[in-house]
Each structure stands twice: as C-alpha cells, then as structure tokens.
Design a protein around this motif. Structure first.
Motif, mmCIF file in Angstrom:
data_model
loop_
_atom_site.group_PDB
_atom_site.id
_atom_site.type_symbol
_atom_site.label_atom_id
_atom_site.label_comp_id
_atom_site.label_asym_id
_atom_site.label_seq_id
_atom_site.Cartn_x
_atom_site.Cartn_y
_atom_site.Cartn_z
ATOM 1 N N ASP A 22 65.687 26.650 24.905
ATOM 2 C CA ASP A 22 65.712 25.341 24.247
ATOM 3 C C ASP A 22 65.024 24.289 25.108
ATOM 4 O O ASP A 22 64.272 23.446 24.604
ATOM 5 N N LYS A 23 65.261 24.331 26.412
ATOM 6 C CA LYS A 23 64.651 23.360 27.325
ATOM 7 C C LYS A 23 63.135 23.564 27.408
ATOM 8 O O LYS A 23 62.370 22.595 27.387
ATOM 9 N N LEU A 24 62.695 24.810 27.475
ATOM 10 C CA LEU A 24 61.250 25.084 27.491
ATOM 11 C C LEU A 24 60.599 24.600 26.195
ATOM 12 O O LEU A 24 59.505 24.024 26.212
ATOM 13 N N ASN A 25 61.256 24.812 25.071
ATOM 14 C CA ASN A 25 60.717 24.361 23.796
ATOM 15 C C ASN A 25 60.671 22.833 23.743
ATOM 16 O O ASN A 25 59.685 22.250 23.277
ATOM 17 N N GLU A 26 61.712 22.183 24.233
ATOM 18 C CA GLU A 26 61.736 20.723 24.277
ATOM 19 C C GLU A 26 60.591 20.194 25.140
ATOM 20 O O GLU A 26 59.896 19.250 24.765
ATOM 21 N N GLN A 27 60.390 20.810 26.295
ATOM 22 C CA GLN A 27 59.294 20.396 27.173
ATOM 23 C C GLN A 27 57.949 20.588 26.486
ATOM 24 O O GLN A 27 57.067 19.726 26.590
ATOM 25 N N GLN A 29 57.374 20.554 23.223
ATOM 26 C CA GLN A 29 57.261 19.556 22.159
ATOM 27 C C GLN A 29 56.913 18.174 22.711
ATOM 28 O O GLN A 29 56.206 17.402 22.069
ATOM 29 N N LEU A 30 57.401 17.869 23.910
ATOM 30 C CA LEU A 30 57.101 16.594 24.553
ATOM 31 C C LEU A 30 55.820 16.657 25.385
ATOM 32 O O LEU A 30 55.462 15.685 26.048
ATOM 33 N N ASP A 31 55.148 17.794 25.359
ATOM 34 C CA ASP A 31 53.929 18.044 26.132
ATOM 35 C C ASP A 31 54.180 17.860 27.629
ATOM 36 O O ASP A 31 53.337 17.355 28.351
ATOM 37 N N GLN A 32 55.360 18.285 28.072
ATOM 38 C CA GLN A 32 55.694 18.241 29.485
ATOM 39 C C GLN A 32 55.443 19.610 30.102
ATOM 40 O O GLN A 32 55.929 20.615 29.602
ATOM 41 N N PHE A 33 54.686 19.623 31.168
ATOM 42 C CA PHE A 33 54.428 20.831 31.951
ATOM 43 C C PHE A 33 53.625 21.885 31.190
ATOM 44 O O PHE A 33 53.518 23.018 31.667
ATOM 45 N N THR A 34 53.102 21.558 30.023
ATOM 46 C CA THR A 34 52.243 22.516 29.330
ATOM 47 C C THR A 34 50.930 22.590 30.099
ATOM 48 O O THR A 34 50.443 21.583 30.610
ATOM 49 N N ASP A 35 50.379 23.782 30.184
ATOM 50 C CA ASP A 35 49.181 23.951 31.000
ATOM 51 C C ASP A 35 48.089 24.739 30.288
ATOM 52 O O ASP A 35 47.138 25.182 30.918
ATOM 53 N N ILE A 36 48.218 24.886 28.990
ATOM 54 C CA ILE A 36 47.185 25.589 28.219
ATOM 55 C C ILE A 36 47.185 25.037 26.796
ATOM 56 O O ILE A 36 48.227 24.641 26.289
ATOM 57 N N THR A 37 46.013 24.973 26.197
ATOM 58 C CA THR A 37 45.889 24.622 24.786
ATOM 59 C C THR A 37 45.256 25.797 24.074
ATOM 60 O O THR A 37 44.155 26.228 24.433
ATOM 61 N N LEU A 38 45.960 26.339 23.088
ATOM 62 C CA LEU A 38 45.415 27.409 22.261
ATOM 63 C C LEU A 38 44.909 26.781 20.980
ATOM 64 O O LEU A 38 45.569 25.906 20.403
ATOM 65 N N ILE A 39 43.750 27.199 20.528
ATOM 66 C CA ILE A 39 43.195 26.711 19.267
ATOM 67 C C ILE A 39 43.098 27.899 18.326
ATOM 68 O O ILE A 39 42.429 28.883 18.627
ATOM 69 N N VAL A 40 43.791 27.805 17.207
ATOM 70 C CA VAL A 40 43.809 28.875 16.208
ATOM 71 C C VAL A 40 43.421 28.258 14.877
ATOM 72 O O VAL A 40 44.119 27.376 14.370
ATOM 73 N N ARG A 46 49.772 23.329 22.262
ATOM 74 C CA ARG A 46 50.012 23.254 23.699
ATOM 75 C C ARG A 46 51.082 24.276 24.057
ATOM 76 O O ARG A 46 52.004 24.512 23.272
ATOM 77 N N ALA A 47 50.957 24.892 25.210
ATOM 78 C CA ALA A 47 51.891 25.950 25.588
ATOM 79 C C ALA A 47 52.011 26.037 27.108
ATOM 80 O O ALA A 47 51.258 25.415 27.846
#
Length: 81
Positions: A22-27, A29-40, A46-47
């Motif tokens: 849940d915390k990872l998903n919240e982060q 969603q808030l674009d916190q600590f995401t370090d990759i953008t996937l384009i599909v 962001r992930a």
C-alpha cells in the motif's frame, strides 16, 4: 528451506506485506521515489524499477542490461478496455 522461511514470515506478518505494498502504491501515485517511466500505447506510467524487477523476470534482466535514461517505451502492447 528458503521457501519455508518465507512462508513462515508471510504467515506471521501478513499485514506487513499489505502495508508495504500500500505504501509503495501510494508513493507511486504521488510520484515519490519513482525512477522509471513506461510508455504503453502512448500512455505514461511512472514506476519503481525495484518493484518491477522484483515482480518480473523480464524487467529484472532488462534493468540489468539497460543503463540509459529512465524512460522506456514498450511497443506492441494493447490495453484492455
């Protein structure tokens, strides 16, 4: 033996795994600590590379080999409506 230890830990602390996910998903969603953008199909997601690599052998291998900018476009995927 390792699987037995993981099963024991998972059954003793099942709420911990839910809280962590849940915390990872919240982060994410808030674009916190995401370090990759996937384009599909033109949609950006962001992930966290570590989460993707932990959940997918494909991404685990991909991130070991891929050392460029943190933007990845995946072609040939169809989204479901």
């Amino acid at each position: 033996m390792e699987a037995q230890v993981e099963a024991t830990v998972g059954s003793e602390y099942p709420a911990h795994y839910k809280v962590m996910m849940d915390k990872l998903n919240e982060q994410r969603q808030l674009d916190q600590f995401t370090d990759i953008t996937l384009i599909v199909d033109g949609h950006q997601f962001r992930a966290h590379k570590a989460v993707l690599a932990a959940c997918s052998q494909f991404f685990h291998k991909f991130f070991q080999d891929y050392t460029q900018e943190p933007l990845v476009e995946i072609e040939g995927m169809k989204t479901q409506n």
